[in-house]
Design a protein around this motif. Structure first.
Motif, PDB file in Angstrom:
ATOM      1  N   GLN A  26      40.774  11.237  85.035  1.00 31.32           N
ATOM      2  CA  GLN A  26      39.660  10.591  85.726  1.00 31.32           C
ATOM      3  C   GLN A  26      40.115   9.943  87.031  1.00 31.32           C
ATOM      4  O   GLN A  26      39.353   9.908  88.007  1.00 31.32           O
ATOM      5  CB  GLN A  26      39.022   9.546  84.817  1.00 31.32           C
ATOM      6  N   TRP A 169      30.582   5.610  84.089  1.00 33.43           N
ATOM      7  CA  TRP A 169      29.752   6.130  83.008  1.00 33.43           C
ATOM      8  C   TRP A 169      30.325   7.442  82.457  1.00 33.43           C
ATOM      9  O   TRP A 169      30.324   7.671  81.250  1.00 33.43           O
ATOM     10  CB  TRP A 169      28.337   6.335  83.513  1.00 33.43           C
ATOM     11  N   GLN A 170      30.823   8.289  83.348  1.00 38.02           N
ATOM     12  CA  GLN A 170      31.418   9.547  82.903  1.00 38.02           C
ATOM     13  C   GLN A 170      32.661   9.291  82.055  1.00 38.02           C
ATOM     14  O   GLN A 170      32.875   9.943  81.028  1.00 38.02           O
ATOM     15  CB  GLN A 170      31.772  10.408  84.120  1.00 38.02           C
ATOM     16  N   THR A 171      33.495   8.334  82.467  1.00 36.82           N
ATOM     17  CA  THR A 171      34.712   8.029  81.711  1.00 36.82           C
ATOM     18  C   THR A 171      34.375   7.489  80.327  1.00 36.82           C
ATOM     19  O   THR A 171      34.974   7.895  79.323  1.00 36.82           O
ATOM     20  CB  THR A 171      35.560   7.007  82.488  1.00 36.82           C
ATOM     21  N   LEU A 172      33.415   6.571  80.249  1.00 37.02           N
ATOM     22  CA  LEU A 172      33.027   6.026  78.953  1.00 37.02           C
ATOM     23  C   LEU A 172      32.472   7.123  78.046  1.00 37.02           C
ATOM     24  O   LEU A 172      32.753   7.158  76.845  1.00 37.02           O
ATOM     25  CB  LEU A 172      31.994   4.918  79.145  1.00 37.02           C
ATOM     26  N   SER A 173      31.681   8.021  78.620  1.00 39.10           N
ATOM     27  CA  SER A 173      31.129   9.117  77.820  1.00 39.10           C
ATOM     28  C   SER A 173      32.241  10.022  77.284  1.00 39.10           C
ATOM     29  O   SER A 173      32.217  10.440  76.120  1.00 39.10           O
ATOM     30  CB  SER A 173      30.144   9.932  78.662  1.00 39.10           C
ATOM     31  N   LEU A 174      33.230  10.327  78.133  1.00 38.97           N
ATOM     32  CA  LEU A 174      34.334  11.176  77.689  1.00 38.97           C
ATOM     33  C   LEU A 174      35.151  10.499  76.591  1.00 38.97           C
ATOM     34  O   LEU A 174      35.562  11.144  75.617  1.00 38.97           O
ATOM     35  CB  LEU A 174      35.237  11.524  78.877  1.00 38.97           C
ATOM     36  N   TYR A 175      35.384   9.199  76.746  1.00 40.12           N
ATOM     37  CA  TYR A 175      36.126   8.485  75.716  1.00 40.12           C
ATOM     38  C   TYR A 175      35.383   8.527  74.386  1.00 40.12           C
ATOM     39  O   TYR A 175      35.991   8.724  73.317  1.00 40.12           O
ATOM     40  CB  TYR A 175      36.365   7.034  76.139  1.00 40.12           C
ATOM     41  N   LEU A 176      34.073   8.333  74.429  1.00 40.11           N
ATOM     42  CA  LEU A 176      33.303   8.358  73.187  1.00 40.11           C
ATOM     43  C   LEU A 176      33.291   9.755  72.581  1.00 40.11           C
ATOM     44  O   LEU A 176      33.439   9.924  71.358  1.00 40.11           O
ATOM     45  CB  LEU A 176      31.874   7.883  73.452  1.00 40.11           C
ATOM     46  N   LEU A 177      33.118  10.779  73.414  1.00 48.28           N
ATOM     47  CA  LEU A 177      33.016  12.146  72.908  1.00 48.28           C
ATOM     48  C   LEU A 177      34.346  12.671  72.379  1.00 48.28           C
ATOM     49  O   LEU A 177      34.359  13.499  71.467  1.00 48.28           O
ATOM     50  CB  LEU A 177      32.493  13.077  74.011  1.00 48.28           C
TER      51      LEU A 177
END
Length: 446
Positions: A26, A169-177
Motif C-alpha cells: 500500500q 479505506w482501501q487499506t482497511l478493507s484489504l486488512y479485513l478481507l
C-alpha cells in the motif's frame, strides 16, 4: 532491553508477515498514485498555461493586434492573460511553485518556444471551495519570451485529502478481507498444535491418557495421528516391561524365600546371620529396583491430596520412631496426585536427610502456580556436580556399598520418577548458611 518485533507464535508470525507485506504494497501504491496525481495536476494547470502563452506568442509573431479581438476575448485576456514588458510580480500571499515552473518550461521547450525565464506561484485555496468539498487553487505562470513577459492565471485542483482517504479505506478493507481469513486458518492450525505441545511435554509413561483429537489442516491431523501412534507404542512397551518385571520379581522372590528357609537350618549362628543379612539385602535391593522401574505406572488413582496434612502425618510417623523430623511453615494447598506414591517419594527424601543431614524439617510453600514440598536438612550440602550425579540410579553420596550406611542409591531416582509422573519435578539445592533443600514441585489445579 531490546524490542522484540518478530512474534514467536505461528499465528503472530503469519499475521505480522501478511500485515507487513500489505503495508509495504500500500505504501508503494500510495507513492505511485501520489506521483501520478501530481503529474495530472501539473498537466491540468501547466498545460492550460502553456497553451495560452504559445497562442499569445504566435499572435505577437503574426502581428495580430489585441484590439482586433472581440469584447469577450478581451475580457478573457484581462482575467487570464497579461502581456507586459515588465517582469511579473507575484500575487500577494502567493507561494512559489518550482515544480509547476519546471513543468511549464519543459513544455515550452518541446513546443520550440525559447523562454529565458519561467516562474510560477500558487495562491491559497478559497474558503468556500473547501466547504463545498471541491478544493482548488489559483496559480500564476509567468514566462519571458524575447523581451516580453506573458503571465497566465489558471486554476488547479488541490491534492492529498481525497487520495489519502481513498487509500486509507482501501487499506482497511484489504486488512479485513485478508487478515480475518488468515487469522481463522492460523488459529485452526495452531489450536491442535498447542494441544499436541502440551501432550508431548507430559510424561510418556502415563497410561491413563486419551488420544488427542485429530483436528486442523491435513498436515496437522497427520502429525497428531503419528503422535498418537507413537504414544500408543510407548504405552505398549511399558506394559510389556511391567509384565516382564512382575515375572522377574516373582521368580526371584520365590527362590530367595526358599533360600531364607534353608539358611535358618544352618547351625553356625555367625554364618547364619551373615547369610540372612545378604538375603535381606538382595530382597531390599530387588524391591527398590522394581519400585524404580514401576514408578508412575501403578494402578493407584489420582485424588485430591492436602500436602500440609500429608507432611504432618509423615513427620508424626518418624517422630514415633524416635527420629528428628519436624514441621516448619506449611501452607494449606491441595494437589491432584497419587498419595501412596507421593508419600513414598517424601519418605525417601526424609531418609536421606536424616542419614546425611542429621535431621529433617518439612515445609510446604506455594509460588509461581505450583506447590513445593520441601525437605531441609542441616548437613554439609553437596557440590553442584554431585547434585546431578545423585539423581541417577545406583548413585550414592556415601562411597561404600554397605546398605546399612548408604542404601542402594535408588532413593532419589525413585523420588524423581514419582515427581515427574505426577507432572512435577524434583530439585536439590544448597541452602545459604549450610544444609540442603530437596524440593518436590507439583502443579496446583486452577
Amino acid at each position: 532491553m531490546t524490542l522484540r518485533l518478530w512474534p514467536r507464535s505461528l499465528i503472530g508470525q503469519l499475521v505480522f508477515a501478511v500485515a507487513a507485506m500489505l503495508f509495504i504494497a500500500q505504501a508503494v501504491n500510495f507513492a505511485m498514485l501520489a506521483r501520478g496525481q501530481r503529474q495530472q495536476i501539473l498537466a491540468h494547470g501547466g498545460g492550460m498555461a502553456v497553451a495560452r502563452i504559445i497562442d499569445a506568442v504566435e499572435r505577437d509573431r503574426r502581428g495580430v493586434a489585441e484590439a482586433d479581438d472581440s469584447d469577450r476575448n478581451r475580457r478573457e485576456r484581462v482575467q487570464r492573460l497579461v502581456i507586459s514588458n515588465e517582469p511579473t510580480r507575484p500575487p500577494p500571499q502567493a507561494e512559489a511553485a518550482p515544480a509547476l515552473a519546471a513543468y511549464v518550461a519543459g513544455l515550452l521547450d518541446e513546443a520550440d518556444v525559447r523562454a529565458e525565464r519561467v516562474d510560477a506561484w500558487a495562491l491559497p485555496p478559497r474558503p468556500h471551495a473547501q466547504r463545498t468539498g471541491f478544493s482548488s487553487r489559483t496559480v500564476v505562470v509567468s514566462a519571458k519570451v524575447g523581451d516580453r513577459y506573458y503571465a497566465v492565471r489558471s486554476r488547479i485542483p488541490t491534492d492529498g485529502k481525497r487520495l489519502q482517504g481513498f487509500l486509507l479505506w482501501q487499506t482497511l478493507s484489504l486488512y479485513l478481507l485478508l487478515l480475518v481469513p488468515i487469522l481463522f486458518i492460523a488459529w485452526r492450525a495452531a489450536a491442535p498444535l498447542r494441544d499436541l505441545t502440551r501432550a508431548a511435554r507430559g510424561n510418556p509413561a502415563l497410561r491413563d491418557t486419551t488420544p488427542l483429537v485429530e483436528a486442523g489442516p491435513s498436515d496437522v491431523r497427520d502429525l497428531i495421528s503419528a503422535f498418537n501412534a507413537y504414544r500408543a507404542r510407548i504405552a505398549a512397551m511399558l506394559a510389556d516391561k511391567d509384565r516382564m518385571l512382575g515375572a522377574v520379581g516373582h521368580d526371584l522372590r520365590t527362590p530367595l524365600a526358599s533360600l531364607r528357609v534353608r539358611v535358618e537350618q544352618v547351625e553356625d549362628a555367625r554364618l547364619r546371620d551373615k547369610m540372612i543379612a545378604s538375603i535381606e539385602e538382595m530382597t531390599a535391593m530387588l524391591a527398590d529396583i522394581l519400585a524404580l522401574a514401576r514408578a508412575g505406572s501403578g494402578t493407584e488413582a489420582r485424588e485430591a491430596v492436602r500436602l500440609d496434612v500429608l507432611a504432618g502425618d509423615v513427620a508424626a510417623d518418624y517422630r514415633e520412631q524416635g527420629k528428628d523430623v519436624s514441621l516448619a511453615a506449611v501452607a494449606a494447598v491441595t494437589v491432584q496426585a497419587r498419595p501412596m506414591l507421593l508419600r513414598r517419594a517424601l519418605r525417601n527424601l526424609i531418609d536421606n536427610a536424616v542419614a546425611y543431614g542429621l535431621r529433617a524439617r518439612l515445609s510446604v510453600k506455594v509460588a509461581d502456580g505450583e506447590a513445593r514440598l520441601i525437605v531441609s536438612d542441616d548437613g554439609p550440602g553437596l557440590a553442584e556436580t554431585q547434585i546431578e550425579a545423585l539423581m541417577e540410579p545406583f548413585a550414592r553420596g556415601e562411597e561404600s556399598r554397605n546398605r546399612a550406611t548408604g542404601g542402594a542409591g535408588l532413593g532419589l531416582a525413585i523420588a524423581r520418577e514419582i515427581a515427574e509422573s505426577e507432572g512435577g519435578r524434583l530439585t536439590l539445592a544448597n541452602r545459604a548458611g549450610g544444609g540442603l533443600d530437596a524440593v518436590i514441585a507439583l502443579p496446583v489445579p486452577e
